[in-house]
Design an enzyme around this catalytic site. Structure first.
Site, PDB file in Angstrom:
ATOM      1  N   MET A   1       5.686  12.061   4.362  1.00  0.00           N
ATOM      2  CA  MET A   1       6.096  10.704   3.952  1.00  0.00           C
ATOM      3  C   MET A   1       7.557  10.487   4.309  1.00  0.00           C
ATOM      4  O   MET A   1       8.383  11.385   4.133  1.00  0.00           O
ATOM      5  CB  MET A   1       5.947  10.564   2.433  1.00  0.00           C
ATOM      6  CG  MET A   1       4.554  10.863   1.943  1.00  0.00           C
ATOM      7  SD  MET A   1       4.484  10.674   0.156  1.00  0.00           S
ATOM      8  CE  MET A   1       2.793  11.170  -0.158  1.00  0.00           C
TER       9      MET A   1
ATOM     10  N   HIS B   1      -1.282  14.701   7.677  1.00  0.00           N
ATOM     11  CA  HIS B   1      -1.444  13.271   7.375  1.00  0.00           C
ATOM     12  C   HIS B   1      -0.073  12.599   7.425  1.00  0.00           C
ATOM     13  O   HIS B   1       0.741  12.770   6.515  1.00  0.00           O
ATOM     14  CB  HIS B   1      -2.083  13.147   5.968  1.00  0.00           C
ATOM     15  CG  HIS B   1      -2.278  11.745   5.499  1.00  0.00           C
ATOM     16  ND1 HIS B   1      -2.604  11.450   4.195  1.00  0.00           N
ATOM     17  CD2 HIS B   1      -2.216  10.549   6.143  1.00  0.00           C
ATOM     18  CE1 HIS B   1      -2.727  10.134   4.059  1.00  0.00           C
ATOM     19  NE2 HIS B   1      -2.478   9.572   5.229  1.00  0.00           N
TER      20      HIS B   1
ATOM     21  N   MET C   1      -8.286   5.999   2.816  1.00  0.00           N
ATOM     22  CA  MET C   1      -7.449   6.217   1.627  1.00  0.00           C
ATOM     23  C   MET C   1      -8.130   5.587   0.408  1.00  0.00           C
ATOM     24  O   MET C   1      -8.505   4.412   0.431  1.00  0.00           O
ATOM     25  CB  MET C   1      -6.065   5.568   1.807  1.00  0.00           C
ATOM     26  CG  MET C   1      -5.156   6.254   2.804  1.00  0.00           C
ATOM     27  SD  MET C   1      -4.851   8.012   2.492  1.00  0.00           S
ATOM     28  CE  MET C   1      -4.130   7.996   0.843  1.00  0.00           C
TER      29      MET C   1
ATOM     30  N   PHE D   1       1.803   8.727  -3.350  1.00  0.00           N
ATOM     31  CA  PHE D   1       1.924   9.618  -4.500  1.00  0.00           C
ATOM     32  C   PHE D   1       0.607  10.322  -4.804  1.00  0.00           C
ATOM     33  O   PHE D   1      -0.459   9.726  -4.629  1.00  0.00           O
ATOM     34  CB  PHE D   1       2.353   8.826  -5.745  1.00  0.00           C
ATOM     35  CG  PHE D   1       3.680   8.141  -5.561  1.00  0.00           C
ATOM     36  CD1 PHE D   1       4.859   8.809  -5.840  1.00  0.00           C
ATOM     37  CD2 PHE D   1       3.739   6.846  -5.067  1.00  0.00           C
ATOM     38  CE1 PHE D   1       6.094   8.196  -5.637  1.00  0.00           C
ATOM     39  CE2 PHE D   1       4.963   6.217  -4.854  1.00  0.00           C
ATOM     40  CZ  PHE D   1       6.147   6.899  -5.141  1.00  0.00           C
TER      41      PHE D   1
ATOM     42  N   GLY E   1      -1.940  12.247  -7.652  1.00  0.00           N
ATOM     43  CA  GLY E   1      -2.274  12.056  -9.056  1.00  0.00           C
ATOM     44  C   GLY E   1      -2.678  10.645  -9.460  1.00  0.00           C
ATOM     45  O   GLY E   1      -2.671  10.319 -10.643  1.00  0.00           O
TER      46      GLY E   1
ATOM     47  N   GLY F   1      -7.286  10.809  -2.154  1.00  0.00           N
ATOM     48  CA  GLY F   1      -6.689  10.124  -3.290  1.00  0.00           C
ATOM     49  C   GLY F   1      -7.626  10.055  -4.479  1.00  0.00           C
ATOM     50  O   GLY F   1      -8.686   9.441  -4.395  1.00  0.00           O
ATOM     51  N   GLY F   2      -7.252  10.742  -5.556  1.00  0.00           N
ATOM     52  CA  GLY F   2      -8.046  10.682  -6.780  1.00  0.00           C
ATOM     53  C   GLY F   2      -9.404  11.338  -6.665  1.00  0.00           C
ATOM     54  O   GLY F   2     -10.335  11.000  -7.407  1.00  0.00           O
TER      55      GLY F   2
ATOM     56  N   GLY G   1      -5.599  17.054  -4.201  1.00  0.00           N
ATOM     57  CA  GLY G   1      -4.339  17.695  -4.563  1.00  0.00           C
ATOM     58  C   GLY G   1      -4.432  18.275  -5.949  1.00  0.00           C
ATOM     59  O   GLY G   1      -4.667  19.473  -6.143  1.00  0.00           O
TER      60      GLY G   1
HETATM   61  C1  DX5 Z   1      -1.367  10.257  -1.237  1.00  0.00           C
HETATM   62  C2  DX5 Z   1      -1.668  11.509  -0.433  1.00  0.00           C
HETATM   63  C3  DX5 Z   1      -2.767  12.344  -1.030  1.00  0.00           C
HETATM   64  C4  DX5 Z   1      -2.498  12.850  -2.411  1.00  0.00           C
HETATM   65  C5  DX5 Z   1      -3.764  13.331  -3.043  1.00  0.00           C
HETATM   66  O1  DX5 Z   1      -0.428   9.513  -0.544  1.00  0.00           O
HETATM   67  O2  DX5 Z   1      -2.039  11.186   0.878  1.00  0.00           O
HETATM   68  O3  DX5 Z   1      -3.115  13.398  -0.147  1.00  0.00           O
HETATM   69  O4  DX5 Z   1      -1.548  13.863  -2.428  1.00  0.00           O
HETATM   70  O5  DX5 Z   1      -3.484  13.774  -4.323  1.00  0.00           O
HETATM   71  P1  DX5 Z   1      -4.534  13.689  -5.520  1.00  0.00           P
HETATM   72  O6  DX5 Z   1      -5.742  14.456  -5.069  1.00  0.00           O
HETATM   73  O7  DX5 Z   1      -3.819  14.328  -6.632  1.00  0.00           O
HETATM   74  O8  DX5 Z   1      -4.851  12.236  -5.724  1.00  0.00           O
HETATM   75 ZN    ZN Z   2      -2.955  12.672   2.311  1.00  0.00          ZN
END
Ligand code: DX5
Ligand code: ZN
Length: 219
Positions: free
Chosen positions: A36, A66, A137, A143, A145, A177-178, A198
């Site tokens: 990022m 990514h 996505m 972020f 979480g 994501g999530g 994550g």
């Molecule tokens: C968000 C990221 C994800 C994120 C996933 O911008 O691309 O890879 O870290 O984290 P969780 O699984 O905790 O939603």
């Molecule tokens: Zn990612």
């Protein structure tokens, strides 16, 4: 079989090498590296030197990179040289899509395009034939979480259907994501085959159980 790509954003960065080894030993198929730039998304995470160090420590791992950055084309060569196996960039970035796909291929990496929650699935259709993977996505990038957005499911189905239609049933569809065992199972039912997770993996008491549960298996 569904592939699991733990996002290192949820790791303890003071123990990054150990933590990556831990999730690979737990059965993860690859490592998801979230880059990022504080511009494309409102957060800064990590860059080329971190991937380079991880690749030196764990050379056999598959690095699923990514890029959530405004100008991915500028950074393809450095990330490829640092050890990226697959590079995902955003359709909403400022780089030319065809040039970026070509640069990733020329660098010897697999190629994926990602779309944010507000981008319709149809926008990725013109590129499907050239891609190894599409990343849908299921949160606003930036972020870890966050809560899973159900709207990702219809997009996954639409992309899977189109991929089959154009004779690319092998196209990988990743969701990010999530993702937990419940939302992950819904994504797989919709046609996804690579789950990024994550928190669900790095924050689990027993990472091996978490990876198995995401895959839809008993540990
Ligand atoms: C968000 C990221 C994800 C994120 C996933 O911008 O691309 O890879 O870290 O984290 P969780 O699984 O905790 O939603
Ligand atoms: Zn990612």
């Amino acid at each position: 079989m569904v592939k699991i790509s733990p996002s290192i954003l949820a790791a303890d960065f003071a123990q990054l090498g150990e933590q990556c080894k831990m999730v690979l030993d737990a059965g993860a198929d690859m490592l998801h590296i979230d880059v990022m730039d504080g511009h494309f998304v409102p957060n800064i995470s990590l860059g080329v030197p971190v991937l380079e160090s991880l690749h030196k420590a764990l050379p056999e791992a598959f690095y699923d990179v990514h890029l959530m950055i405004s100008h991915p084309l500028k950074y393809i060569t450095p990330f490829a040289n640092a050890g990226a196996s697959l590079i995902t960039f955003h359709l909403e970035s400022e780089s030319d899509v065809q040039q970026t796909i070509d640069a990733i291929r020329a660098a010897g990496c697999k190629v994926a395009v990602s779309i944010k929650p507000a981008t319709p699935a149809q926008e990725v259709f013109p590129w499907l034939e050239q891609l190894d993977m599409v990343l849908v996505m299921s949160v606003e990038p930036g972020f870890g979480g966050q809560a899973f957005m159900e709207s990702a499911l219809d997009k996954i189905s639409a992309i899977r259907q189109k991929a089959v239609e154009i004779g690319r049933p092998d196209l990988m569809i990743q969701v990010d994501g999530g993702v937990n065992p419940t939302t992950g199972a819904a994504c797989v039912a919709a046609g996804a085959d690579v789950l990024v997770a994550g928190s669900a993996v790095f924050r689990a008491a027993v990472p091996q159980d978490a990876v198995a549960a995401l895959r839809g298996q008993e540990a």
